[in-house]
Scaffold this active site. Sequence first.
Site, PDB file in Angstrom:
ATOM      1  N   ASP A 102      -3.412  -0.413   9.057  1.00 41.20           N
ATOM      2  CA  ASP A 102      -2.817  -0.266   7.553  1.00 41.20           C
ATOM      3  C   ASP A 102      -1.392  -0.517   8.174  1.00 41.20           C
ATOM      4  O   ASP A 102      -1.139   0.432   8.901  1.00 41.20           O
ATOM      5  CB  ASP A 102      -2.956   0.879   7.135  1.00 41.20           C
ATOM      6  CG  ASP A 102      -4.563   1.760   5.972  1.00 41.20           C
ATOM      7  OD1 ASP A 102      -4.956   0.320   6.213  1.00 41.20           O
ATOM      8  OD2 ASP A 102      -4.833   2.334   6.428  1.00 41.20           O
ATOM      9  N   HIS A 106       1.714  -1.179   2.926  1.00 39.95           N
ATOM     10  CA  HIS A 106      -0.022  -0.744   2.340  1.00 39.95           C
ATOM     11  C   HIS A 106       0.496   1.248   0.607  1.00 39.95           C
ATOM     12  O   HIS A 106       0.269   0.348  -0.009  1.00 39.95           O
ATOM     13  CB  HIS A 106      -1.189   0.033   2.848  1.00 39.95           C
ATOM     14  CG  HIS A 106      -2.223  -0.036   2.283  1.00 39.95           C
ATOM     15  ND1 HIS A 106      -2.637  -0.820   1.017  1.00 39.95           N
ATOM     16  CD2 HIS A 106      -3.129   0.680   3.208  1.00 39.95           C
ATOM     17  CE1 HIS A 106      -3.885  -0.741   1.676  1.00 39.95           C
ATOM     18  NE2 HIS A 106      -4.346   0.756   2.467  1.00 39.95           N
TER      19      HIS A 106
HETATM   20 ZN   LIG Z   1      -6.967   0.509   5.291  1.00 36.82          ZN
END
Ligand SMILES: [Zn+2]
Length: 280
Positions: A102, A106
Amino acid sequence: MRATIGLLLVVTLTGVCGLALAKDHDDSGSAADSVAATFPVLSGISTGKTRVIDMTYTLNGKLPSWPGDDKTFETQVVATYAKDGYFARSFWTLEHYSTHLDAPLHFAPGKASVAQIPVTHFFGPAEVIDVRDEAAKDPDYRLTAARVEKWEAAHRRIPAGAIVLLRTGWASRWPDQKRYRNQDAHGVMHFPGFGADAAKLLVARGAVGLGIDTLSIDYGASKNFEVHHVDLPAGLYNLENLANLDQLPATGAFLIAAPIKMEGGSGGPCRVFAILPEAK
Ligand SMILES: [Zn+2]
């Protein structure tokens, strides 16, 4: 006279070439030795002295996904040996599926995409907090700041630049989606994760990334992804669905996270390695 000069020229050239070859050979040998001396643990990978643990699941379309993510990974053959003389495929996948990273983007608008994370952050000591006992008793368990401090008292203070990994034991359920998601009758997932106060402490310690052996660094029942809202805006990244976390010691392993470098990506598939200097 001409013949003699020609002969001399040939002899001289051969001599020079011979010297050059010998010199090249010597240089490459000492250069390799000097690289090995400078990077003993890394050089030990090829000689077998250093262990490499692949913390990445193999991508295919049948792995546990986030609820609602029904289409996850697809491939298509675009060239065959018979028709084209070589084999090649195209693929499609979600940015957040299987072992992945991530990026700050994000959850934090304007923050680094997966392509913009400083490469130095992809290398760091792995600090492994083992909460299998807590998670076995309570699938909604969340790591607390007090538990991090307890770990620090037993091992060492989390160093700046660390990648902090939470070992929950959930990997033993992989790739059984039903058991890995562990949804109740209302569809709410129940698996352990980091807690917001622990994440705040780890941000304060200077960690560059958090990782876990579940679908999310937030616990499964989370509605607002508190931990994602703490660490991603602070510039950290997350590693989710890590494999083989059980093979890492609490401290002493060095992690390398190598995500796909995709422009504008909120995250993406990530190859994760842990390297361990072998005692044996
Ligand atoms: Zn993720």
